[in-house]
Design a protein around this motif. Structure first.
Motif, PDB file in Angstrom:
ATOM      1  N   THR A 117       8.895  -8.815  14.351  1.00 26.11           N
ATOM      2  CA  THR A 117       8.420  -8.350  13.069  1.00 26.11           C
ATOM      3  C   THR A 117       9.127  -7.229  12.631  1.00 26.11           C
ATOM      4  O   THR A 117      10.156  -6.961  13.580  1.00 26.11           O
ATOM      5  CB  THR A 117       6.977  -7.330  13.571  1.00 26.11           C
ATOM      6  OG1 THR A 117       7.745  -5.805  14.339  1.00 26.11           O
ATOM      7  CG2 THR A 117       6.147  -8.405  14.769  1.00 26.11           C
ATOM      8  N   ALA A 136      13.051 -11.451  10.305  1.00 23.96           N
ATOM      9  CA  ALA A 136      11.703 -11.549  11.051  1.00 23.96           C
ATOM     10  C   ALA A 136      11.008 -12.594   9.555  1.00 23.96           C
ATOM     11  O   ALA A 136      10.897 -13.622  11.097  1.00 23.96           O
ATOM     12  CB  ALA A 136      11.390 -10.854  10.304  1.00 23.96           C
ATOM     13  N   GLU A 142       8.277 -14.444  10.192  1.00 21.55           N
ATOM     14  CA  GLU A 142       7.462 -13.680   9.635  1.00 21.55           C
ATOM     15  C   GLU A 142       7.014 -13.432   7.761  1.00 21.55           C
ATOM     16  O   GLU A 142       7.839 -13.565   7.088  1.00 21.55           O
ATOM     17  CB  GLU A 142       7.224 -12.215  10.846  1.00 21.55           C
ATOM     18  CG  GLU A 142       6.066 -11.098   9.396  1.00 21.55           C
ATOM     19  CD  GLU A 142       6.621  -9.579  10.359  1.00 21.55           C
ATOM     20  OE1 GLU A 142       5.900  -8.971   9.926  1.00 21.55           O
ATOM     21  OE2 GLU A 142       7.901 -10.034  10.584  1.00 21.55           O
TER      22      GLU A 142
END
Length: 371
Positions: A117, A136, A142
């Motif tokens: 993350t 990420a 993400e």
DNA sequence: CAGGCGTGGAG
DNA sequence: TCTCCAAGCCT
């Protein structure tokens, strides 16, 4: 009054924008070495190199770096001198040391398992909000923005955002907008598409907004005020500093000293420098220089001469400083090193040290450039 | 937060 | 020669 964006797009418009952007990216996106896969190590190395550095400059460094340090574990285990050598000439050398520190963190703190993350990635040394978002989104999917100079410029123009991008507090305004318009299923491609857009049709200089795949969404273009965006306050000019650079030679070669780890050109090797601006007004002649030079070699009483029978002034401009260096040379019978870290280096081994460009200019002034 | 931190290319 | 950069981060 830095206002937020006053006219956010409708959901329909957002979807049309995503479609136009990603279809263009799928067709016209650049084929770059670090886009061969989504390996987080490859993404991290490329993103760190690309900080404040142009793509065409980075490409050869990237190939060499990955060949030399193929994995995050290999980088973590390498001698720092080898990492710096691979960075030689790329600038902002703390990036290289931070990158290796980050590699060690992944190997040791995370047991080789990458944090996935942006929030976790940002704990790694040298990885800030932009790079964390890039890794990420690209490597792990993400849905987070990667707000770099391209994203600032592209979204400032699309929405006519007049917040000053030079101010750190402006980042949140842009991140909020990007968060709203990015597709949750292709965040990495979206962020990279924005960068490609920002380096082509929506570039800083001489942009071509009329032919952009998202021209219809570009409010600055529709209002014919493209070059008013982004708003960015200017930086201060470089301060001029004067130095004596000492080319001290013995039968063992030229004397080099290693710079401190912190500050300019950290850990790199240079000729001894004496800050001329610190010397008393009356001490600008060779006697003062000579006494200062004694700290670098066991034997004082060196006779320094202006190199090349003149007073060559070697200039080099950094982001915040311009150095004007008077190059002096001396021949010494001793090879004792009084203070470390210092080394005598034969001419044919100059490439064993990591030298900044400013030092290469000094060598060139002595007719000693390599290659 | 403001300032420090490199380099090579473009206009 | 000079200005402004180009996929920022750290303190």
């Amino acid at each position: 009054m830095d206002k937020r964006v006053d006219k956010m797009w409708s959901q329909t418009k957002i979807e049309q924008f995503q479609k136009a952007l990603l279809e263009w990216y799928d067709q016209e996106g650049r084929d770059l070495p670090w886009r061969q896969d989504h390996d987080p190590y490859h993404v991290m190395v490329s993103e760190i190199m690309l900080q404040q550095t142009q793509v065409q400059t980075v490409i050869p460094y990237y190939h060499n770096f990955i060949a030399k340090f193929p994995t995050v574990a290999a980088l973590a285990a390498a001698p720092e001198a080898e990492v710096l050598k691979a960075w030689e000439g790329l600038g902002y050398y703390s990036r290289a040391r931070n990158l290796q520190t980050a590699a060690k963190q992944v190997v040791q703190d995370y047991d080789g398992v990458w944090p996935q993350t942006a929030a976790e990635l940002q704990k790694l040394q040298g990885i800030g909000p932009y790079t964390a978002g890039a890794i990420a989104s690209i490597a792990f999917g993400e849905p987070v923005p990667a707000v770099d100079g391209n994203a600032f410029r592209v979204f400032a123009r699309l929405f006519k955002i007049d917040a000053d991008i030079a101010q750190p507090k402006s980042r949140g305004i842009f991140a909020d907008v990007i968060q709203q318009v990015m597709p949750k299923d292709r965040p990495g491609d979206f962020n990279q598409a924005i960068m490609d857009l920002g380096s082509t049709y929506m570039r800083a200089k001489d942009p071509d907004p009329a032919h952009s795949p998202v021209a219809a969404f570009d409010q600055s273009y529709l209002d014919d005020v493209v070059l008013d965006y982004p708003v960015k306050t200017k930086k201060a000019k470089p301060v001029v500093k004067h130095y004596f650079a000492l080319g001290i030679h013995s039968e063992a070669g030229w004397l080099f000293v290693q710079r401190p780890s912190t500050g300019m050109l950290g850990d790199l090797w240079m000729f001894p420098l004496i800050n001329q601006d610190d010397l008393p007004e009356s001490a600008l002649e060779a006697e003062a220089i000579e006494s200062a030079s004694a700290q670098f070699a066991e034997e004082s009483g060196l006779t320094l001469e202006f190199a090349n029978a003149g007073a060559p002034l070697v200039k080099h401009t950094f982001t915040h400083q311009q150095w004007q260096m008077t190059l002096l040379t001396a021949e010494t019978p001793t090879t004792t090193l009084k203070y470390l870290p210092a080394r005598w280096v034969p001419v044919d081994q100059l490439d064993s040290l990591t030298l900044p460009t400013v030092q290469k200019k000094l060598l060139a002034a002595l007719g000693l450039e390599q290659k």
